[in-house]
Motif scaffolding. Sequence first.
Motif, PDB file in Angstrom:
ATOM      1  N   VAL A   6       0.781  -1.070   0.105  1.00  0.00           N
ATOM      2  CA  VAL A   6      -0.067   0.092   0.054  1.00  0.00           C
ATOM      3  C   VAL A   6       0.759   1.358  -0.082  1.00  0.00           C
ATOM      4  O   VAL A   6       1.754   1.382   0.897  1.00  0.00           O
ATOM      5  N   PHE A   7       0.494   2.171  -0.906  1.00  0.00           N
ATOM      6  CA  PHE A   7       1.357   3.451  -1.169  1.00  0.00           C
ATOM      7  C   PHE A   7       0.515   4.788  -0.670  1.00  0.00           C
ATOM      8  O   PHE A   7      -0.361   4.967  -1.533  1.00  0.00           O
ATOM      9  N   LEU A   8       1.135   5.266   0.492  1.00  0.00           N
ATOM     10  CA  LEU A   8       0.098   6.362   0.794  1.00  0.00           C
ATOM     11  C   LEU A   8       0.708   7.894   0.287  1.00  0.00           C
ATOM     12  O   LEU A   8       1.957   7.700   0.065  1.00  0.00           O
ATOM     13  N   GLY A   9      -0.333   8.548   0.374  1.00  0.00           N
ATOM     14  CA  GLY A   9       0.070   9.991  -0.036  1.00  0.00           C
ATOM     15  C   GLY A   9       0.944  10.136  -1.262  1.00  0.00           C
ATOM     16  O   GLY A   9       0.601   9.451  -2.397  1.00  0.00           O
ATOM     17  N   ARG A  10       1.997  10.806  -1.389  1.00  0.00           N
ATOM     18  CA  ARG A  10       2.662  11.015  -2.730  1.00  0.00           C
ATOM     19  C   ARG A  10       3.449   9.716  -3.115  1.00  0.00           C
ATOM     20  O   ARG A  10       3.819   9.683  -4.336  1.00  0.00           O
ATOM     21  N   GLU A  12       1.711   7.365  -3.596  1.00  0.00           N
ATOM     22  CA  GLU A  12       0.851   6.671  -4.775  1.00  0.00           C
ATOM     23  C   GLU A  12       1.229   7.135  -6.250  1.00  0.00           C
ATOM     24  O   GLU A  12       1.200   6.303  -7.075  1.00  0.00           O
ATOM     25  N   VAL A  18      -2.480   3.061  -5.681  1.00  0.00           N
ATOM     26  CA  VAL A  18      -2.486   3.085  -4.141  1.00  0.00           C
ATOM     27  C   VAL A  18      -1.880   1.853  -3.728  1.00  0.00           C
ATOM     28  O   VAL A  18      -1.342   1.687  -2.534  1.00  0.00           O
ATOM     29  N   ALA A  72       2.426  -1.431   4.342  1.00  0.00           N
ATOM     30  CA  ALA A  72       2.252  -0.103   3.958  1.00  0.00           C
ATOM     31  C   ALA A  72       3.342   1.006   3.917  1.00  0.00           C
ATOM     32  O   ALA A  72       4.196   0.773   4.843  1.00  0.00           O
ATOM     33  N   LEU A  74       4.533   4.733   4.289  1.00  0.00           N
ATOM     34  CA  LEU A  74       3.914   5.845   4.771  1.00  0.00           C
ATOM     35  C   LEU A  74       4.873   7.027   4.866  1.00  0.00           C
ATOM     36  O   LEU A  74       5.834   7.067   5.603  1.00  0.00           O
TER      37      LEU A  74
ATOM     38  N   GLN C  59      -6.520  11.596   2.579  1.00  0.00           N
ATOM     39  CA  GLN C  59      -6.268  10.163   2.314  1.00  0.00           C
ATOM     40  C   GLN C  59      -6.031   9.791   3.677  1.00  0.00           C
ATOM     41  O   GLN C  59      -5.136  10.393   4.492  1.00  0.00           O
ATOM     42  N   TRP C 142       0.875  17.197  -3.468  1.00  0.00           N
ATOM     43  CA  TRP C 142       0.635  16.736  -2.053  1.00  0.00           C
ATOM     44  C   TRP C 142       1.475  17.557  -1.078  1.00  0.00           C
ATOM     45  O   TRP C 142       2.362  18.323  -1.496  1.00  0.00           O
TER      46      TRP C 142
END
Lengths: 80, 80, 157, 157
Positions: A6-10, A12, A18, A72, A74, C59, C142
């Motif tokens: 899972v790739f969060l924030g930037r 992604e 995601v 993930a 983060l 998010q 972002w």
Amino acid sequence: MAIRLVFLGRLEDAAGAVERLVTVTGSLAAIMAALDPDLVEVLSGERIKLALNGTMVSDRSGLVLEDGDELAFLPPVSGG
Amino acid sequence: MAIRLVFLGRLEDAAGAVERLVTVTGSLAAIMAALDPDLVEVLSGERIKLALNGTMVSDRSGLVLEDGDELAFLPPVSGG
Amino acid sequence: MTGTAAEADMTRDVRLLDCHFDPAAQIAAFSAVHRAAGGIASFIGQVRAGDEVEVLELQHYAPLTLPGMEALAADALLRWPLEGLLIVHRTGLLAPGDPIVLVAAAARHRRDAFAAAEFAMDHLKSESWFWKREKAGGIWRWIEPRTQDFADLRRWA
Amino acid sequence: MTGTAAEADMTRDVRLLDCHFDPAAQIAAFSAVHRAAGGIASFIGQVRAGDEVEVLELQHYAPLTLPGMEALAADALLRWPLEGLLIVHRTGLLAPGDPIVLVAAAARHRRDAFAAAEFAMDHLKSESWFWKREKAGGIWRWIEPRTQDFADLRRWA
């Protein structure tokens, strides 16, 4: 036999999605070897934290990923 | 020929009324002389402030009260 | 990764919402529950209107975000004698003027209510699992936390 | 000595009310006016319910009270970059649970909003021209300021 990344924030943007399923298990290095080197460089940044199945990872070198795990990535948060 | 005395907060209890008209003018001492000594003692407390026509009084000894003036006696506040 | 709502006891009410909410109505309901409190300090954070930002997206990561907010609320309740603590945080797409976050703390003494509300906001800003991006001029960007946010957080260390 | 309402510009809104008001509705209206602000910190002070107090009375002195509140608001606006400041204070008879005071500060940065709201509350508590008495067990008793209120005030000196 797969683990979910899972790739969060930037991250992604860097990963292009995601989430991503990879059919590799084992160490973090083994997972990383299955990814694009540019993405690996971004994911290896010192401000990127990891969570395995919802628990923060403190020792990356000791990680052993098994079938069905969710890992993930983060980046620094920006809430509120 | 009168001035209006206003007794705020607990001073209302001591004075028996929120307001009182006295037909004396002149110095603060002259006004006080027209009041009950028990009330004068309460009004002379060091935590009691005075306002003449809505302006705080800094020099009591220099006060000169004229017909139509309003003199308020203000005990410590307790707001909010 | 859709949001879920969670309500604990009357004291602690922590919610992650994926749709619009009305902060004033939440404050009214919170006040009604905590009539015994002397005071209620609250903070509403909202998407600034009038900037060039068209849309904001928040998010979250379900396995971490709401549990982290619950832990934050529990921490605040240990630090100050509160009669109630409400934390509501949006996820998803938000328009200018939309509320993002609401924190309300009810306490017998106002100093405690203010401190708890600020503590919760400082931690939501820089320690909670949210990632924010803004769209301006058709371009998404972002947002990284501000240096000031980290300085604010250190006050509680 | 009945209360009067006074509204200055959009930035400053200071009111003395002799009848019940709805703090949440006031916060909603204030938020609507200040949509450009990043955040709104507020404090609602209310008559504690559940104590033995039956009625509370707030007395003011018209020539001093509202002018003093206006000066307080002007001072807060000089100290912090605010987009808006709302101060509403009751006078007259209040029942348990009734709101007494509402302060709301809108600012681009939350630290300013919180500081201004606390500053206003501290000064309303111990420096504004209000006298409070409570009726409990059929007996009226005048309230003196708490030592804590003076300590709170000194923080801003």
